[in-house]
Scaffold this active site. Structure first.
Site, PDB file in Angstrom:
ATOM      1  NE  ARG A 116      -4.362  -1.272   1.014  1.00  0.00           N
ATOM      2  CZ  ARG A 116      -5.570  -1.270   1.501  1.00  0.00           C
ATOM      3  NH1 ARG A 116      -5.798  -0.872   2.716  1.00  0.00           N
ATOM      4  NH2 ARG A 116      -6.583  -1.649   0.760  1.00  0.00           N
ATOM      5  CD  GLN A 121      -2.885   5.774  -4.246  1.00  0.00           C
ATOM      6  OE1 GLN A 121      -3.210   6.514  -5.167  1.00  0.00           O
ATOM      7  NE2 GLN A 121      -2.793   6.174  -2.998  1.00  0.00           N
ATOM      8  CG  ASP A 124      -4.879  -1.275  -3.478  1.00  0.00           C
ATOM      9  OD1 ASP A 124      -5.320  -2.427  -3.270  1.00  0.00           O
ATOM     10  OD2 ASP A 124      -4.874  -0.381  -2.618  1.00  0.00           O
ATOM     11  CB  SER A 127      -8.253  -0.137  -3.252  1.00  0.00           C
ATOM     12  OG  SER A 127      -7.516   0.019  -2.077  1.00  0.00           O
ATOM     13  CE1 TYR A 221      -5.757  -3.172   4.736  1.00  0.00           C
ATOM     14  CE2 TYR A 221      -3.366  -3.100   4.795  1.00  0.00           C
ATOM     15  CZ  TYR A 221      -4.544  -3.361   4.126  1.00  0.00           C
ATOM     16  OH  TYR A 221      -4.500  -3.797   2.830  1.00  0.00           O
TER      17      TYR A 221
HETATM   18  P1  NAD Z   1     -10.053  -3.161   5.444  1.00  0.00           P
HETATM   19  O1  NAD Z   1     -10.849  -3.778   4.342  1.00  0.00           O
HETATM   20  O2  NAD Z   1      -8.950  -3.942   6.061  1.00  0.00           O
HETATM   21  O3  NAD Z   1     -11.079  -2.765   6.629  1.00  0.00           O
HETATM   22  C1  NAD Z   1     -12.245  -2.018   6.391  1.00  0.00           C
HETATM   23  C2  NAD Z   1     -12.440  -0.996   7.499  1.00  0.00           C
HETATM   24  O4  NAD Z   1     -12.843  -1.647   8.692  1.00  0.00           O
HETATM   25  C3  NAD Z   1     -11.189  -0.185   7.850  1.00  0.00           C
HETATM   26  O5  NAD Z   1     -11.464   1.168   7.655  1.00  0.00           O
HETATM   27  C4  NAD Z   1     -10.955  -0.534   9.312  1.00  0.00           C
HETATM   28  O6  NAD Z   1     -10.415   0.557  10.036  1.00  0.00           O
HETATM   29  C5  NAD Z   1     -12.348  -0.890   9.779  1.00  0.00           C
HETATM   30  N1  NAD Z   1     -12.395  -1.668  11.019  1.00  0.00           N
HETATM   31  C6  NAD Z   1     -11.599  -2.701  11.410  1.00  0.00           C
HETATM   32  N2  NAD Z   1     -11.974  -3.150  12.622  1.00  0.00           N
HETATM   33  C7  NAD Z   1     -13.041  -2.401  13.000  1.00  0.00           C
HETATM   34  C8  NAD Z   1     -13.879  -2.386  14.154  1.00  0.00           C
HETATM   35  N3  NAD Z   1     -13.677  -3.222  15.138  1.00  0.00           N
HETATM   36  N4  NAD Z   1     -14.879  -1.478  14.216  1.00  0.00           N
HETATM   37  C9  NAD Z   1     -15.081  -0.605  13.183  1.00  0.00           C
HETATM   38  N5  NAD Z   1     -14.333  -0.567  12.073  1.00  0.00           N
HETATM   39  C10 NAD Z   1     -13.325  -1.443  11.994  1.00  0.00           C
HETATM   40  O7  NAD Z   1      -9.455  -1.754   5.034  1.00  0.00           O
HETATM   41  P2  NAD Z   1      -9.389  -1.009   3.632  1.00  0.00           P
HETATM   42  O8  NAD Z   1     -10.713  -0.436   3.326  1.00  0.00           O
HETATM   43  O9  NAD Z   1      -8.784  -1.894   2.617  1.00  0.00           O
HETATM   44  O10 NAD Z   1      -8.342   0.166   3.922  1.00  0.00           O
HETATM   45  C11 NAD Z   1      -8.316   0.930   5.100  1.00  0.00           C
HETATM   46  C12 NAD Z   1      -7.684   2.297   4.786  1.00  0.00           C
HETATM   47  O11 NAD Z   1      -6.397   2.144   4.162  1.00  0.00           O
HETATM   48  C13 NAD Z   1      -8.533   3.078   3.806  1.00  0.00           C
HETATM   49  O12 NAD Z   1      -9.340   3.998   4.445  1.00  0.00           O
HETATM   50  C14 NAD Z   1      -7.552   3.770   2.908  1.00  0.00           C
HETATM   51  O13 NAD Z   1      -7.508   5.173   3.123  1.00  0.00           O
HETATM   52  C15 NAD Z   1      -6.214   3.192   3.253  1.00  0.00           C
HETATM   53  N6  NAD Z   1      -5.652   2.716   1.958  1.00  0.00           N
HETATM   54  C16 NAD Z   1      -4.446   3.200   1.572  1.00  0.00           C
HETATM   55  C17 NAD Z   1      -3.903   2.788   0.339  1.00  0.00           C
HETATM   56  C18 NAD Z   1      -2.582   3.326  -0.145  1.00  0.00           C
HETATM   57  O14 NAD Z   1      -1.967   4.089   0.543  1.00  0.00           O
HETATM   58  N7  NAD Z   1      -2.136   2.911  -1.317  1.00  0.00           N
HETATM   59  C19 NAD Z   1      -4.577   1.883  -0.460  1.00  0.00           C
HETATM   60  C20 NAD Z   1      -5.819   1.411  -0.029  1.00  0.00           C
HETATM   61  C21 NAD Z   1      -6.334   1.830   1.188  1.00  0.00           C
END
Ligand code: NAD
Length: 375
Positions: A116, A121, A124, A127, A221
């Protein structure tokens, strides 16, 4: 050099790894793309569209292929020794395959391990597919709820908007929030990461603040919760769940079973006719008792358990995935040849097996632990 696109064999998998619009770019850099007949059919792409884009149709695309691309992992016995594969590959739960691929000198690249970092990106796929799943979750909730999402003011009276609660506001959750907002619902969101509150608000939704410590992990994460914190969070979320007409859950912690955010008792407090959509159902579920791929009754609510949800919108999911895969291939192409640079952190990050070795450290550790347990 040949890229093979095979027909997916996993039941319910409707996506295809490459779509015609990315074929031209691959042919231009020197690849010959061979597509198995019918590979795109479930994603509404016929063979002729691949031919028009510059690919060939072959009943044996894997013969002489340098790279085989797919959505789900291919069984190692169909692969030629020395070839590379690019697909999702949940290595931790496929250790037998990992050994077979290592021993057959197959190079395995796993799309879920693309690091990530901003340079990656465009590759990815977690995502891109989460975005599709989040949209689908909102549409399922709106479709199953037997009332309007938007406020309707008519001469016959005013119908209030639906109240939607989204738990987990990562890529899927934010897309679910945005879609529910576009459909006119009143939306609240909650996530354990501090950054998520601002993102929820930027979608025009209300960020629920439970006044609990946030749980930031590495790479954007979430961190896993203690059971004590999980219980407190469930207690504090109970009135929000009870007030929602539709609840969408999307929470995940990498490499772990999904956390239980909502108990059966919490769902039973929802109004009759309420809808619960659990996108985490195929990794254990955020809702106690959910069944992946089924709709079950809990009190007066119906609980929809997601199973390979991106496959339910196979055309856009394939299109986005294909761009991710094509960008990976482009990164791994040097002088018109498939020649990954193992000094690149994206290449090493997503490589599970190569040249008779398991390169992915967590998978190597899991294998060693499994072998030690057997000894
Ligand atoms: P994910 O699918 O692992 O999780 C989904 C969401 O569930 C996350 O936002 C996490 O914080 C939330 N979560 C976990 N446990 C929880 C709980 N007990 N109660 C409530 N919520 C809970 O995560 P994702 O959507 O793949 O990515 C998370 C973040 O990473 C995104 O918001 C994004 O901004 C970031 N991201 C960055 C990149 C990059 O830098 N290239 C790429 C993709 C995502």
């Amino acid at each position: 050099m040949r890229i093979a696109v095979v027909r997916e064999v996993v039941p319910g998998e409707s996506r295809v790894a490459l779509v015609p619009e990315v074929i031209g770019g691959l042919v231009k850099v020197g690849y010959d793309v061979a597509v198995e007949p019918g590979a795109g059919r479930s994603a509404l792409i016929d063979d002729a569209a691949y031919v028009d884009a510059g690919a060939s149709i072959s009943p044996t695309p894997l013969a002489d292929a340098a790279v085989a691309v797919s959505v789900q992992p291919l069984p190692p016995d169909v692969l030629t020794s020395g070839c590379a594969t690019i697909s999702f590959f949940p290595a931790g739960s496929r250790l037998v395959d990992v050994v077979a691929r290592r021993d057959r000198q197959i190079t395995t690249f796993a799309m879920e391990f693309v690091p990530r970092i901003s340079r990656a990106q465009s590759m990815d796929a977690l995502s891109s597919q989460a975005m599709v799943a989040g949209y689908r979750a909102a549409i399922v909730a709106a479709g199953r709820l037997r009332q309007f999402f938007p406020l309707n003011m008519t001469a016959a009276g005013t119908v209030p908007p639906a109240q939607v609660l989204v738990l987990g506001a990562g890529v899927a959750g934010l897309q679910a929030i945005a879609t529910c907002k576009r459909l006119g619902a009143v939306v609240k969101g909650y996530d354990v990461r501090a950054a998520a509150a601002e993102e929820i608000r930027s979608m025009g939704a209300v960020a629920v603040d439970l006044e609990l410590p946030t749980l930031e992990g590495a790479g954007g994460y979430a961190r896993e919760m203690t059971e004590e914190r999980a219980q407190l969070q469930r207690d504090l979320l109970t009135p929000y769940v009870a007030a929602a007409d539709a609840l969408i859950t999307t929470a995940a912690v990498p490499g772990r079973q999904a956390p239980i955010l909502v108990t059966r008792a919490m769902v039973e407090q929802m109004k009759p006719g309420s809808v619960v959509v659990d996108l985490a159902a195929d990794s254990g579920g955020n809702v106690e008792g959910v069944q992946a791929g089924a709709v079950i009754a809990m009190g007066g609510a119906q609980v929809w358990g997601g199973l390979n949800v991106p496959s339910q919108l196979p055309a856009p999911a394939s299109r986005l995935y294909a761009h991710n895969v094509a960008n990976v291939i482009e990164l791994m192409t040097r002088d018109g040849r498939f020649d990954p640079d193992f000094a690149d952190e994206i290449v090493t990050g997503m490589c599970i097996t190569h040249a008779g070795e398991v390169l992915h450290a967590p998978t190597r550790d899991a294998l060693a632990a499994a072998e030690a347990a057997r000894a």
